[in-house]
Each structure stands twice: as C-alpha cells, then as structure tokens.
Design a protein around this motif. Structure first.
Motif, PDB file in Angstrom:
ATOM      1  N   GLN A 274      11.230   9.638  -7.244  1.00  0.00           N
ATOM      2  CA  GLN A 274      11.831   9.172  -6.084  1.00  0.00           C
ATOM      3  C   GLN A 274      12.633   7.788  -6.123  1.00  0.00           C
TER       4      GLN A 274
ATOM      5  N   LEU B  93       0.708  -1.262  -0.007  1.00  0.00           N
ATOM      6  CA  LEU B  93      -0.011  -0.055  -0.115  1.00  0.00           C
ATOM      7  C   LEU B  93       0.939   1.270   0.117  1.00  0.00           C
TER       8      LEU B  93
ATOM      9  N   LYS C  65       9.673   0.088   8.965  1.00  0.00           N
ATOM     10  CA  LYS C  65       9.209   1.115  10.211  1.00  0.00           C
ATOM     11  C   LYS C  65       9.621   0.552  11.482  1.00  0.00           C
TER      12      LYS C  65
ATOM     13  N   GLY D 214       2.759   4.643   0.986  1.00  0.00           N
ATOM     14  CA  GLY D 214       3.204   4.962   2.292  1.00  0.00           C
ATOM     15  C   GLY D 214       3.678   3.882   3.164  1.00  0.00           C
ATOM     16  N   ALA D 215       3.741   2.851   2.687  1.00  0.00           N
ATOM     17  CA  ALA D 215       4.431   1.475   3.445  1.00  0.00           C
ATOM     18  C   ALA D 215       5.853   1.613   3.601  1.00  0.00           C
ATOM     19  N   GLY D 216       6.331   2.203   2.853  1.00  0.00           N
ATOM     20  CA  GLY D 216       7.820   2.331   2.617  1.00  0.00           C
ATOM     21  C   GLY D 216       8.330   1.471   1.600  1.00  0.00           C
ATOM     22  N   LYS D 217       7.561   1.409   0.394  1.00  0.00           N
ATOM     23  CA  LYS D 217       8.019   0.315  -0.709  1.00  0.00           C
ATOM     24  C   LYS D 217       9.268   0.830  -1.497  1.00  0.00           C
ATOM     25  N   THR D 218       9.198   2.132  -1.643  1.00  0.00           N
ATOM     26  CA  THR D 218      10.140   2.638  -2.644  1.00  0.00           C
ATOM     27  C   THR D 218      11.365   2.721  -1.740  1.00  0.00           C
ATOM     28  N   THR D 219      11.174   3.255  -0.636  1.00  0.00           N
ATOM     29  CA  THR D 219      12.539   3.141   0.469  1.00  0.00           C
ATOM     30  C   THR D 219      13.192   1.909   0.263  1.00  0.00           C
TER      31      THR D 219
ATOM     32  N   ASP E 157      11.738   0.412  13.671  1.00  0.00           N
ATOM     33  CA  ASP E 157      12.427   1.326  14.545  1.00  0.00           C
ATOM     34  C   ASP E 157      11.482   2.220  15.239  1.00  0.00           C
TER      35      ASP E 157
ATOM     36  N   GLY F 155      12.857  -3.488   8.168  1.00  0.00           N
ATOM     37  CA  GLY F 155      13.496  -2.117   7.784  1.00  0.00           C
ATOM     38  C   GLY F 155      13.263  -1.308   9.218  1.00  0.00           C
ATOM     39  N   ASP F 156      14.663  -0.857   9.664  1.00  0.00           N
ATOM     40  CA  ASP F 156      14.390  -0.244  10.968  1.00  0.00           C
ATOM     41  C   ASP F 156      15.188   1.205  11.062  1.00  0.00           C
ATOM     42  N   GLY F 157      14.809   1.749   9.807  1.00  0.00           N
ATOM     43  CA  GLY F 157      15.255   3.408   9.843  1.00  0.00           C
ATOM     44  C   GLY F 157      15.168   3.938   8.655  1.00  0.00           C
ATOM     45  N   GLU F 158      15.215   5.095   8.278  1.00  0.00           N
ATOM     46  CA  GLU F 158      15.106   5.718   7.050  1.00  0.00           C
ATOM     47  C   GLU F 158      16.381   5.709   6.148  1.00  0.00           C
TER      48      GLU F 158
ATOM     49  N   LYS G 143      16.801  -0.190  -0.482  1.00  0.00           N
ATOM     50  CA  LYS G 143      17.595  -0.711   0.789  1.00  0.00           C
ATOM     51  C   LYS G 143      17.795  -2.129   0.209  1.00  0.00           C
TER      52      LYS G 143
HETATM   53  P1  GDP Z   1       5.577   4.134  -0.399  1.00  0.00           P
HETATM   54  O1  GDP Z   1       4.497   4.913  -0.742  1.00  0.00           O
HETATM   55  O2  GDP Z   1       5.409   2.794  -0.110  1.00  0.00           O
HETATM   56  O3  GDP Z   1       6.761   4.026  -1.610  1.00  0.00           O
HETATM   57  O4  GDP Z   1       6.578   4.790   0.786  1.00  0.00           O
HETATM   58  P2  GDP Z   1       8.202   5.325   0.792  1.00  0.00           P
HETATM   59  O5  GDP Z   1       9.087   4.645   0.661  1.00  0.00           O
HETATM   60  O6  GDP Z   1       7.931   6.725   0.054  1.00  0.00           O
HETATM   61  O7  GDP Z   1       7.964   5.772   2.558  1.00  0.00           O
HETATM   62  C1  GDP Z   1       7.077   6.403   3.261  1.00  0.00           C
HETATM   63  C2  GDP Z   1       7.766   7.323   4.301  1.00  0.00           C
HETATM   64  O8  GDP Z   1       8.236   6.171   5.263  1.00  0.00           O
HETATM   65  C3  GDP Z   1       9.083   7.801   3.907  1.00  0.00           C
HETATM   66  O9  GDP Z   1       9.218   9.037   4.744  1.00  0.00           O
HETATM   67  C4  GDP Z   1      10.101   7.036   4.392  1.00  0.00           C
HETATM   68  O10 GDP Z   1      11.321   7.517   4.716  1.00  0.00           O
HETATM   69  C5  GDP Z   1       9.577   6.400   5.558  1.00  0.00           C
HETATM   70  N1  GDP Z   1      10.156   5.012   5.870  1.00  0.00           N
HETATM   71  C6  GDP Z   1      10.258   3.866   4.874  1.00  0.00           C
HETATM   72  N2  GDP Z   1      10.891   2.682   5.646  1.00  0.00           N
HETATM   73  C7  GDP Z   1      11.114   3.171   7.067  1.00  0.00           C
HETATM   74  C8  GDP Z   1      11.813   2.559   8.143  1.00  0.00           C
HETATM   75  O11 GDP Z   1      12.082   1.652   8.097  1.00  0.00           O
HETATM   76  N3  GDP Z   1      11.825   3.401   9.237  1.00  0.00           N
HETATM   77  C9  GDP Z   1      11.276   4.664   9.184  1.00  0.00           C
HETATM   78  N4  GDP Z   1      11.595   5.401  10.428  1.00  0.00           N
HETATM   79  N5  GDP Z   1      10.995   5.263   8.359  1.00  0.00           N
HETATM   80  C10 GDP Z   1      10.691   4.394   7.114  1.00  0.00           C
END
Ligand code: GDP
Length: 290
Positions: free
Chosen positions: A141, A103, A243, A105-110, A245, A268-271, A114
């Motif tokens: 991104q 979904l 997330k 905002g889940a952190g997929k792209t980040t 962390d 994943g435990d950090g940005e 990684k």
């Molecule tokens: P996407 O919409 O699923 O692609 O989500 P994004 O990769 O854009 O991540 C959404 C937000 O979550 C961003 O601000 C990231 O920096 C943050 N984020 C992703 N993974 C982690 C994590 O493991 N820890 C923390 N604290 N933030 C994270």
C-alpha cells in the motif's frame, strides 16, 4: 451533522437575529449551540462557548455597539485553537526524520502519501520507509502511494523486525541526503501496550525530529482521550486529523483535539493526495463560514 451544514446554520442564525436586544443575542447563541451539539461537539465545550459569547454580548456595557458576528467568530476560533502551534518545521539541507503513528484504519498510510506529496511539490526530496511489518499488505500500500506521488520508498517483504527496517530505511535515505524521510509505523485496532512498545523502540533507533499522530475524525469526541493517550505514551509533536470531509464527528473531533492541547498541523479532507490542508483555527473558521 457535517461541517458544511454547521457553517450554514451558524450564518443563518446570525442573519436571523440581527437586533441589538439581549433576546436576540440569546436566540443566536442558543441556535448556534444547538448546531454545535448536532455537529457532535461535547457539552462541556459548548458550555464554555455559550458562557463566553453571552458574557461578551449581553454582559457587555449597554452603550457599546455589539458585533455579534465578530464575537461568535472569535469564540469559534478560541474553541478550535489548541493554543500550542506545531513546533516542527523541516529544515533545508539536512535529513528531517518524521515518524507517523496512529491506530489502524485512521488513514495513516494515505496521510503519508499526502504529506510526501505536499513537500515534494514544494521542492523537497522525500523518501518513504515502511516499518509496518505487522499488517500484511502495508508495504504494498505504501509502495503504491509512493509511486502515485512520485517519491522513492524503502521496505522489505522478508524482514519482520520493524525496528531493523526503520533503521535501515532511514540510513538508506540519509546516505543519499534526502531532506524529508517519512517512517510509517504499524497500527493496531486498539491502543495497546504492544503498539506503544513498538513505537518507543522505533523512536529510540530512528530519533525522529517529529512524530505525527494521525487521528480519524469520525471517532468524534473520543478524539480527546485518544490524543491524550498518544501524547502521553509517545510524546507526539503534532496531529493530522483525517476524514474531515463529510465526517459526522468532524466538529466533535476537532474541538476535542483542540481541548486536549495537541497541536494540529494538517487536516485531511478527502481520499485524493491533494485533499490535505495546513491547519489554523482562524483559517478553518473563516472557511467554515464562507
Ligand atoms: P491506515 O490503516 O491508518 O494506514 O489507513 P489507510 O490510509 O489505509 O486509510 C483507511 C481508509 O480511510 C482508506 O479507505 C482511505 O482511503 C480512507 N481515508 C484516509 N484519509 C481520508 C480522508 O481524509 N477522507 C476520506 N474520505 N477518506 C480517507
């Protein structure tokens, strides 16, 4: 309660009640269950933990020496172990295609950054494909992440059909014999038919060896239903829980995904791109308890 506090509380209760009487075992178990509850673990999961710890401590024969710490550690591992290990491991000398879903905002792209970083550092050739044509800015991104972790990327500002971009991107990297080809797909705010249809269409064309589901730990116990839904709709190979962390729901999310039986490959435990660890229940518990 965040996970570091949970670890501290478990250690404290083990130290505090070190006698060998049933009341000591009950006291320890009660305190640990309370800490698990504060860490957002579901009541059902805590009940199983409690029953097993008490059965193995006060329920065991009187003449057996009880190692309460060992019992607690084993039951925590049992609680966090999905019982199925991720089946996918990339193979050298072929193009391993890995599709990421989840979904928005889940952190997929980040996480893709990684994951790419993890394998590039271990000597694999990695390429990223942006098939998220739904969200404005998704390609930029991913491009930024690719540059930061030093891997090439493929995407298009003009092409709006995610299936075409995915297919062209995979062909592009395959023709160059890249070993790890990661396909980013679009997310939505909710689980909805349009999202699952799009994932199914991309999947049909790129024929991934692995589908990775990224799941946000801050959703806590709701992770159970989300993991089940994605498992059913797209037959995911493994989950990455992001997330972890400081997430209030971290314990709840991890135990819920484990209970859903979805294999967990990484957390994943950090940005930062290095904030990414291979998951094993044993390793996690041993780190939790220091
Ligand atoms: P996407 O919409 O699923 O692609 O989500 P994004 O990769 O854009 O991540 C959404 C937000 O979550 C961003 O601000 C990231 O920096 C943050 N984020 C992703 N993974 C982690 C994590 O493991 N820890 C923390 N604290 N933030 C994270």
């Amino acid at each position: 309660m965040v996970l570091t506090e949970l670890g501290t509380k478990i250690i404290e209760s083990l130290k505090k009640n070190q006698g060998a009487k049933p009341e000591h075992y009950i006291e320890t178990t009660t305190q640990i269950c309370k800490a698990l509850e504060e860490a957002n673990v579901s009541t059902d999961i805590i009940k199983i933990f409690k029953r097993n710890v008490l059965k193995k401590s006060i329920g065991s024969k009187k003449d057996t020496k009880i190692n309460m710490q060992k019992i607690v550690v084993n039951e925590l591992i049992e609680m966090l172990d999905p019982k199925t290990k991720p089946a996918f491991h990339p193979i050298r000398g072929r193009s391993n295609i890995i599709m990421f879903v989840g979904l928005q905002g889940a952190g997929k792209t980040t996480t893709i950054g990684k994951y790419a970083n993890y394998y590039r550092k271990r000597g694999w050739t990695v390429g990223l494909v942006c098939a998220d044509t739904f969200r404005a800015g998704a390609f930029d991104q991913l491009k930024q992440n690719a540059v930061k972790v030093h891997v090439p990327f493929y995407g298009s500002y003009e092409e709006k059909d995610p299936v075409k971009v995915a297919s062209n991107g995979v062909s592009h990297f395959k023709s160059k014999a890249f070993e790890i080809i990661i396909v980013d797909t679009s997310g939505r705010h909710r689980q909805e038919k349009a999202l699952f249809d799009e994932m199914a269409n991309i999947r049909k064309v790129v024929k991934p060896h692995e589908i990775v589901f990224t799941l946000d730990a801050t959703i806590g116990q709701a992770a159970f239903d989300q993991a089940k839904a994605f498992q059913q709709e797209v037959d995911i190979g493994s989950c990455v829980i992001t997330k972890m962390d400081g997430a209030q729901g971290g314990g709840g999310a991890l135990s819920a995904v484990a209970a859903s039986g979805s294999p967990i490959s990484f957390i994943g435990d950090g940005e930062k791109f290095d904030d990414f660890k291979k998951f094993s229940a044993e390793g996690f518990v041993s780190q939790l308890l220091g």
